[in-house]
Design an enzyme around this catalytic site. Structure first.
Site, PDB file in Angstrom:
ATOM      1  CG  ASN A 186      47.205  61.303  69.620  1.00 14.70           C
ATOM      2  OD1 ASN A 186      48.147  61.216  68.932  1.00 14.70           O
ATOM      3  ND2 ASN A 186      46.648  60.433  70.241  1.00 14.70           N
ATOM      4  CD  GLU A 230      46.703  59.759  74.842  1.00 10.97           C
ATOM      5  OE1 GLU A 230      47.260  58.934  75.482  1.00 10.97           O
ATOM      6  OE2 GLU A 230      45.947  59.234  73.963  1.00 10.97           O
ATOM      7  CB  CYS A 240      42.590  65.690  68.492  1.00 10.46           C
ATOM      8  SG  CYS A 240      41.256  65.125  69.476  1.00 10.46           S
ATOM      9  CD  GLU A 270      41.780  64.688  64.108  1.00 11.21           C
ATOM     10  OE1 GLU A 270      42.431  64.864  64.935  1.00 11.21           O
ATOM     11  OE2 GLU A 270      40.967  63.939  63.618  1.00 11.21           O
ATOM     12  CB  CYS A 330      36.598  64.015  68.517  1.00 10.06           C
ATOM     13  SG  CYS A 330      37.562  65.663  68.691  1.00 10.06           S
ATOM     14  CB  CYS A 359      38.916  67.900  65.693  1.00 14.88           C
ATOM     15  SG  CYS A 359      40.162  67.586  66.764  1.00 14.88           S
TER      16      CYS A 359
HETATM   17  N1  THU Z   1      42.136  61.643  68.959  1.00 13.01           N
HETATM   18  C1  THU Z   1      42.689  62.272  67.843  1.00 13.01           C
HETATM   19  O1  THU Z   1      43.908  62.578  67.838  1.00 13.01           O
HETATM   20  N2  THU Z   1      41.893  62.817  67.031  1.00 13.01           N
HETATM   21  C2  THU Z   1      40.604  62.442  67.021  1.00 13.01           C
HETATM   22  O2  THU Z   1      39.997  62.756  66.018  1.00 13.01           O
HETATM   23  C3  THU Z   1      40.004  61.579  67.769  1.00 13.01           C
HETATM   24  C4  THU Z   1      40.820  61.184  69.035  1.00 13.01           C
HETATM   25  C5  THU Z   1      43.226  61.115  69.884  1.00 13.01           C
HETATM   26  C6  THU Z   1      42.833  61.694  71.348  1.00 13.01           C
HETATM   27  C7  THU Z   1      43.720  60.487  72.278  1.00 13.01           C
HETATM   28  O3  THU Z   1      45.065  60.836  72.333  1.00 13.01           O
HETATM   29  C8  THU Z   1      43.127  59.465  71.409  1.00 13.01           C
HETATM   30  O4  THU Z   1      43.215  59.558  70.229  1.00 13.01           O
HETATM   31  C9  THU Z   1      42.115  58.563  72.006  1.00 13.01           C
HETATM   32  O5  THU Z   1      40.922  59.195  72.163  1.00 13.01           O
END
Ligand code: THU
Length: 128
Positions: A40, A42, A51, A53, A84, A87
């Site tokens: 991920n 941010e 994310c 994925e 999520c 994804c």
């Molecule tokens: N996140 C992912 O990388 N994959 C997911 O399926 C859900 C959330 C990340 C996004 C963000 O950087 C952190 O997790 C918290 O939501």
């Protein structure tokens, strides 16, 4: 799948998660056996976060890959975390009903087919 989870674990080390501190790693396997990693990423607006994925999937697609068999996702959470909604939609569109292995750093693991995680997908088809 153990190898894929190990790859996801390595991918997670590159996570850029200064805001949530929730680092996620993903590893996507192609039909030919190649593995694409994602973590991920941010950013300061929060909303532009991508994310793990999707990073793995988009990087594989950008490399020209089109057929996938499985994905592993790893998080530091008491229980393995599920992908999520956005994804799930993208994985469904580009990977079909792949195997999804969800793991946490402590070694817990849950396996699903994507169709079980995303039972009523949006499919784009036009009526004749
Ligand atoms: N996140 C992912 O990388 N994959 C997911 O399926 C859900 C959330 C990340 C996004 C963000 O950087 C952190 O997790 C918290 O939501």
């Amino acid at each position: 799948m153990d190898e894929l989870i190990a790859e996801a674990r390595k991918a997670r080390e590159n996570a850029v998660a200064p805001f949530s501190k929730f680092k996620v790693g993903a590893a996507l396997r192609t039909a030919a056996g190649k593995i694409y990693r994602g973590c991920n990423v941010e950013n300061a607006t929060y909303g532009l976060t991508v994310c793990a994925e999707r990073v793995a999937l988009l990087s594989a697609l950008a490399a020209g890959e089109r057929k996938f068999t499985s994905i592993a996702v790893i998080t530091q959470s008491p229980e393995p975390s599920t992908p999520c909604g956005p994804c799930r939609q993208l994985m469904w569109e580009y990977c079909g009903d792949i195997d999804v292995a969800l793991a946490n750093l402590g070694g817990k693991r849950v396996d699903h087919k994507l169709s079980a995680l995303f039972p009523f997908p949006f499919n784009f088809t036009l009526e004749e």
